[in-house]
Design an enzyme around this catalytic site. Structure first.
Site, PDB file in Angstrom:
ATOM      1  N   TYR A   9      73.596 -18.445  98.312  1.00  0.00           N
ATOM      2  CA  TYR A   9      74.605 -19.256  98.998  1.00  0.00           C
ATOM      3  C   TYR A   9      74.138 -19.655 100.391  1.00  0.00           C
ATOM      4  O   TYR A   9      74.888 -19.580 101.368  1.00  0.00           O
ATOM      5  CB  TYR A   9      75.932 -18.494  99.080  1.00  0.00           C
ATOM      6  CG  TYR A   9      76.392 -17.962  97.750  1.00  0.00           C
ATOM      7  CD1 TYR A   9      76.832 -18.818  96.747  1.00  0.00           C
ATOM      8  CD2 TYR A   9      76.358 -16.601  97.477  1.00  0.00           C
ATOM      9  CE1 TYR A   9      77.234 -18.339  95.514  1.00  0.00           C
ATOM     10  CE2 TYR A   9      76.759 -16.100  96.250  1.00  0.00           C
ATOM     11  CZ  TYR A   9      77.194 -16.977  95.273  1.00  0.00           C
ATOM     12  OH  TYR A   9      77.589 -16.487  94.052  1.00  0.00           O
ATOM     13  N   LYS A  63      77.752  -4.360  87.878  1.00  0.00           N
ATOM     14  CA  LYS A  63      77.669  -3.947  89.274  1.00  0.00           C
ATOM     15  C   LYS A  63      77.455  -2.443  89.427  1.00  0.00           C
ATOM     16  O   LYS A  63      76.333  -1.972  89.462  1.00  0.00           O
ATOM     17  CB  LYS A  63      78.886  -4.433  90.066  1.00  0.00           C
ATOM     18  CG  LYS A  63      78.835  -5.928  90.385  1.00  0.00           C
ATOM     19  CD  LYS A  63      79.856  -6.303  91.425  1.00  0.00           C
ATOM     20  CE  LYS A  63      79.842  -7.795  91.729  1.00  0.00           C
ATOM     21  NZ  LYS A  63      78.634  -8.250  92.415  1.00  0.00           N
TER      22      LYS A  63
END
Length: 700
Positions: free
Chosen positions: A282, A540
């Site tokens: 990002y 995760k």
């Protein structure tokens, strides 16, 4: 005394056992380095069998520091003191016992801080510290940590000292394996000649062969490490020390080159190299993001290249729930790597995958019976979407090709996963025509901490009424919308939605990638509602943040419908069921199944609620909310991610805000004082208005 920010330059001199000659080697290296013009200092971080150190100016050197000083006494003097001892204990025993005898408690973190503080304060500055370890590598510091743990905390390369005698090969190879297992670099091996009577007992041929064997082994496994045979010498005169120094000169030269060469590992250089070659998540490749260079990690800390330690408030994007370098996770990784790091999962199986699959299904909501391993969370969502489509095709429902998701959701960055992310804050506009067009309903408006209102499901009912026969499945994050806004909603919403799906013939998919494994206060967030979805994704924290691994589970009915008429499920990642990742995930489940996470998460919830509560009074704060080990301060406008990152690093914490959110998801092991520091940094940033200044480009 002045302090400096320069990264620690040090080498640990450690022994394959006690009384192998570490002090002589350290002193000899000090003499050799000083002869080369290096401003080196020999430091004993910890010594037993020595009375308390007198640190007043002009006081005589204590313990081994006196030996170091004697080794260079005839050399031209410099302003830098040749030696120092940082901590001493009178009992000549292991550090653990000697400290305990005086009511002291040693720990690797505290000793490492003491070394770094000495480095920053010694004046004039040293170019290199020679750190002599106490005892052998596994000499205990406390009930759970050894000297090796201190060495790993410091992260400096190691000179291993072994005495050349019968058993030397065994001791040396075991010690080398221990260093390798902790990721420590080997600078060299000093093989110390034994006293004459032991030389005669062992035999010259055996001693020569030991050196020959170790030299060959270093060339094979530790290229670049220097082996130096160290002779016996009469050390009461400078000639004896000069003989030792000459023997160690090849190793000293290697250390000298490392000191004098430009430091390619320093933070500024590493960041420049990164900006020239890499692209961060990002982030822009032209307007480069601010970076910090991480060098080490331990427990709930990230150690930067300049030695600063940051309290981690992110669990490395919510994955490192047990903290970093957990010994049971790294042990599982090493053991599996030695047996079988990877085999293809097509046509083969293995114990780590089978055992992990059984245990995951047993821990998931009842009714999920079949598990598919994936490489990452995004891929697990892709698998779930494909499962839903193939299931509906197997049922003959070929018109059901669309997915329904609430606004504010986030499910990953691959195409299918992107298509069910929030259509406004997601990436739909960037990839129009490529991302499939899905259906979206209003975000669950019912707060977790407020009474449930049936009206929260009104939009879902409306969409099912108009498009019910097109919907293959509904996908959402149960109870907590994560990256889409850290929104906590009422579990009754899930119960009502599950009922709507059943009536409409749509499947229900829970994305538990961020919420699974205890983060919300339940092992899986679905437990808050008592709902079993048709498909569930997890990832995760599955491996405790050590390796990438995810999984998608489904009910027997879904599996059977997919496989009707001999069909197969059309997905197969190359690294599916990777044995390394499965083994580490199994060790992570071992830790979780002991149940400590429940009290840890409950304590974090209390501490976060208390620590973030003051933020409610500050201007610009829209909401403060806490659930389990998640604390959120939502602002009225997007925050300045760049400014906040700099601010937080300066205060010794690692926090990555995004959008309008400054949030905390620390590792479960985070102690109360560190939670307090995280919360204090957030409150200070909000109170000072740092979040609003300049650039409002947030960071994920």
């Amino acid at each position: 005394m002045p302090e400096r920010e320069a990264p620690l330059r040090a080498v640990f001199v450690a022994g394959a056992g006690t009384d192998v000659g570490k002090t002589v080697v350290t002193a000899g290296l000090l003499r050799a380095l000083r002869g080369l013009g290096v401003a080196a200092q020999a430091v004993k971080p910890l010594q037993t069998g020595v009375a308390p150190v007198d640190t007043s100016p002009g006081a005589p050197l204590a313990g081994d520091a006196a030996v170091y000083a004697a080794a260079v006494a005839d050399l031209p003097g410099g302003a830098l003191a040749p030696a120092a001892v940082l901590r001493t204990f009178a009992l000549p025993a292991s550090p653990f016992l000697a400290a305990s005898e005086e009511g002291a408690v040693l720990d690797a973190a505290g000793l490492a801080r003491g070394i770094r503080e000495h480095w920053t304060r010694v004046s004039p500055p040293a170019e290199l510290l020679l750190l002599e370890a106490a005892g052998g590598l596994l000499a205990p510091l406390n009930a759970r940590e050894a000297m090796l743990d201190l060495m790993a905390r410091v992260g400096a390369p190691v000179v291993l000292v072994v005495r050349n005698e019968l058993g030397a090969l065994n001791h040396a190879l075991l010690s080398l394996a221990a260093l390798q297992g902790r990721g420590l670099a080997l600078a060299g091996l000093a093989v110390v000649e034994p006293p004459r009577e032991l030389r005669e007992a062992s035999g010259a041929r055996i001693l020569e062969d030991n050196i020959r064997f170790l030299r060959a082994r270093l060339a094979q496994d530790w290229p670049g490490a220097v082996l130096c045979p160290v002779p016996q010498a009469e050390l009461s005169a400078p000639q004896g020390w000069e003989r030792i120094a000459r023997a160690l000169l090849p190793l000293a030269r290697a250390l000298y080159e490392a000191v004098k060469a430009p430091d390619a590992g320093k933070a500024g250089d590493m960041e420049a190299r990164d900006h020239a070659a890499l692209w961060h998540p990002y982030a822009s490749a032209t307007r480069l993001p601010p970076l910090e260079t991480a060098a080490l990690s331990h427990e709930n800390r990230i150690v930067l290249a300049d030695g600063r330690e940051l309290i981690d408030g992110m669990s490395s994007w919510w994955a490192a729930v047990h903290g970093y370098n957990h010994p049971r996770l790294t042990a599982a990784l090493r053991a599996q790597a030695a047996r079988m790091p990877h085999v293809m999962f097509g046509g083969l199986t293995h114990a780590p995958a089978v055992t992990l699959g059984e245990r995951l299904l047993a821990a998931m909501p009842p009714g999920l019976v079949r598990l598919f391993f994936a490489d990452s969370g995004s891929v697990a969502v892709e698998v779930a979407l494909k499962m839903a489509l193939q299931c509906q095709q197997g049922r003959g429902e070929r018109r059901r090709t669309r997915f329904l998701a609430p606004r504010g959701g986030y499910h990953g960055d691959t195409l299918g996963a992107m298509s069910v992310c929030d259509p406004v804050t997601g990436m739909h506009s960037l990839f129009a025509g490529l991302v499939p067009q899905q259906l979206f309903m209003e975000r669950p408006a019912c707060r977790f901490d407020a009474p449930f209102a049936e009206s929260a499901l009104s939009d879902a009912r409306r969409i099912f009424a108009g498009h019910g026969d097109e919907i293959a499945a509904v996908i959402l994050e149960p109870v907590v919308q994560g990256a889409g806004g850290m929104w906590f909603y009422h579990p009754d919403y899930l119960r009502g939605l599950a009922d709507l799906c059943r009536k409409a013939g749509a499947l229900l998919i829970f994305d538990e990638i961020a919420t699974g494994f205890g983060r919300t206060g339940r092992f899986f967030a679905a437990e808050w509602a008592g709902v079993t979805p048709d498909i569930l994704c997890c990832g995760k924290a599955l491996t405790g943040g050590v390796l990438t691994l995810a999984a998608t589970a489904c009910t027997a009915a879904v599996a059977e419908d997919i496989c009707r008429e001999g069909r197969v499920f059309m997905h197969g990642p190359t690294f599916m069921g990777n044995p390394l990742a499965c083994a580490v995930a199994g060790a992570s489940l071992d830790i979780l199944e002991e149940g400590h996470w429940q009290e840890q998460v409950a304590a974090l919830e209390r501490q976060l609620a208390h620590g973030l509560a003051p933020c409610r009074q500050f201007e610009g704060v829209s909401d403060v909310r806490v659930l389990g080990a998640i604390g959120v301060v939502e602002m009225e406008a997007p925050v300045n991610g760049r400014a906040l990152q700099r601010f937080f690093v300066e205060r010794g914490v690692w926090i990555r805000p995004f959008g309008k959110l400054i949030y905390l998801m620390p590792p479960y092991i985070t102690p109360p004082e560190d939670v307090a520091q995280l919360c204090s940094a957030v409150a200070e940033a909000v109170a000072a208005g740092v979040w609003r200044t300049g650039d409002t480009q947030g960071a994920a």
